[in-house]
Design a protein around this motif. Structure first.
Motif, PDB file in Angstrom:
ATOM      1  N   ARG A   1       0.808  -1.215   0.000  1.00 19.89           N
ATOM      2  CA  ARG A   1       0.000   0.000   0.000  1.00 19.89           C
ATOM      3  C   ARG A   1       0.842   1.266   0.000  1.00 19.89           C
ATOM      4  N   THR A   2       2.121   1.186   0.327  1.00 21.11           N
ATOM      5  CA  THR A   2       2.951   2.378   0.311  1.00 21.11           C
ATOM      6  C   THR A   2       3.384   2.667  -1.116  1.00 21.11           C
ATOM      7  N   VAL A   3       3.247   3.929  -1.502  1.00 18.64           N
ATOM      8  CA  VAL A   3       3.583   4.336  -2.857  1.00 18.64           C
ATOM      9  C   VAL A   3       4.735   5.330  -2.788  1.00 18.64           C
ATOM     10  N   ALA A   4       5.759   5.087  -3.589  1.00 15.98           N
ATOM     11  CA  ALA A   4       6.887   6.009  -3.622  1.00 15.98           C
ATOM     12  C   ALA A   4       6.454   7.301  -4.299  1.00 15.98           C
ATOM     13  N   LYS A   5       6.740   8.408  -3.649  1.00 12.50           N
ATOM     14  CA  LYS A   5       6.371   9.713  -4.199  1.00 12.50           C
ATOM     15  C   LYS A   5       7.603  10.329  -4.841  1.00 12.50           C
ATOM     16  N   THR A   6       7.548  10.494  -6.151  1.00 12.69           N
ATOM     17  CA  THR A   6       8.646  11.151  -6.853  1.00 12.69           C
ATOM     18  C   THR A   6       8.080  12.321  -7.635  1.00 12.69           C
ATOM     19  N   SER A   7       8.872  13.349  -7.727  1.00 16.28           N
ATOM     20  CA  SER A   7       8.448  14.516  -8.493  1.00 16.28           C
ATOM     21  C   SER A   7       8.591  14.210  -9.979  1.00 16.28           C
ATOM     22  N   PRO A   8       7.888  14.947 -10.828  1.00 16.34           N
ATOM     23  CA  PRO A   8       8.020  14.725 -12.267  1.00 16.34           C
ATOM     24  C   PRO A   8       9.455  14.885 -12.758  1.00 16.34           C
TER      25      PRO A   8
ATOM     26  N   PHE B   1      11.379  11.818 -11.818  1.00 17.60           N
ATOM     27  CA  PHE B   1      10.946  10.725 -12.700  1.00 17.60           C
ATOM     28  C   PHE B   1      11.673  10.801 -14.044  1.00 17.60           C
ATOM     29  N   ILE B   2      11.759  12.000 -14.615  1.00 18.48           N
ATOM     30  CA  ILE B   2      12.443  12.180 -15.901  1.00 18.48           C
ATOM     31  C   ILE B   2      13.921  11.823 -15.762  1.00 18.48           C
ATOM     32  N   ARG B   3      14.548  12.204 -14.654  1.00 23.86           N
ATOM     33  CA  ARG B   3      15.951  11.849 -14.424  1.00 23.86           C
ATOM     34  C   ARG B   3      16.128  10.328 -14.352  1.00 23.86           C
ATOM     35  N   GLN B   4      15.204   9.668 -13.678  1.00 24.08           N
ATOM     36  CA  GLN B   4      15.284   8.213 -13.566  1.00 24.08           C
ATOM     37  C   GLN B   4      15.112   7.545 -14.935  1.00 24.08           C
ATOM     38  N   VAL B   5      14.195   8.075 -15.730  1.00 23.40           N
ATOM     39  CA  VAL B   5      13.982   7.524 -17.070  1.00 23.40           C
ATOM     40  C   VAL B   5      15.236   7.712 -17.919  1.00 23.40           C
ATOM     41  N   GLN B   6      15.838   8.891 -17.851  1.00 24.08           N
ATOM     42  CA  GLN B   6      17.062   9.141 -18.616  1.00 24.08           C
ATOM     43  C   GLN B   6      18.191   8.221 -18.164  1.00 24.08           C
ATOM     44  N   ALA B   7      18.309   7.993 -16.862  1.00 24.97           N
ATOM     45  CA  ALA B   7      19.356   7.105 -16.342  1.00 24.97           C
ATOM     46  C   ALA B   7      19.140   5.680 -16.836  1.00 24.97           C
ATOM     47  N   GLU B   8      17.909   5.214 -16.826  1.00 24.24           N
ATOM     48  CA  GLU B   8      17.613   3.858 -17.307  1.00 24.24           C
ATOM     49  C   GLU B   8      17.823   3.755 -18.817  1.00 24.24           C
ATOM     50  N   THR B   9      17.500   4.816 -19.556  1.00 19.75           N
ATOM     51  CA  THR B   9      17.674   4.808 -21.009  1.00 19.75           C
ATOM     52  C   THR B   9      19.150   4.708 -21.379  1.00 19.75           C
ATOM     53  N   ARG B  10      20.012   5.322 -20.579  1.00 17.16           N
ATOM     54  CA  ARG B  10      21.450   5.231 -20.851  1.00 17.16           C
ATOM     55  C   ARG B  10      21.978   3.807 -20.678  1.00 17.16           C
ATOM     56  N   LYS B  11      21.296   2.981 -19.882  1.00 15.78           N
ATOM     57  CA  LYS B  11      21.731   1.605 -19.643  1.00 15.78           C
ATOM     58  C   LYS B  11      21.319   0.651 -20.768  1.00 15.78           C
ATOM     59  N   VAL B  12      20.430   1.093 -21.638  1.00  9.03           N
ATOM     60  CA  VAL B  12      19.924   0.227 -22.698  1.00  9.03           C
ATOM     61  C   VAL B  12      21.020  -0.025 -23.726  1.00  9.03           C
TER      62      VAL B  12
END
Length: 85
Positions: A19-26, A29-40
């Motif tokens: 039930r706990t949801v991680a709260k991240t700012s937009p 979130f964009i930084r996390q997406v960019q970091a994951e995209t660099r790993k592809v």
């Protein structure tokens, strides 16, 4: 849930954790997406072309196979229907 299953989940704390949801700012979130995209590891042009070619070949083979199966069953049904007349 009821019964033993509920007690098991409650004792493990799974229900509370789900039930706990991680709260991240937009922006985070964009930084996390960019970091994951660099790993592809992106496929090369050659790998992409070979994969596309294999898809076309396999699709053609399956189309011919199913055409043959359909033709055989069509003839069987036509023969059975002609016997029923």
């Amino acid at each position: 849930m009821t019964g033993k299953r509920w007690r098991t989940y409650a004792s493990l704390g799974t229900f509370a954790k789900a039930r706990t949801v991680a709260k991240t700012s937009p922006i985070e979130f964009i930084r996390q997406v960019q970091a994951e995209t660099r790993k592809v590891v992106w496929p090369s042009r050659r790998q992409t072309a070979m994969t596309a070619l294999m898809v076309v070949i396999m699709t053609t083979v399956l189309a011919v196979f199913f055409l043959g199966i359909d033709t055989v069953f069509d003839q069987i049904v036509k023969t059975l229907l002609s016997l029923a007349k």
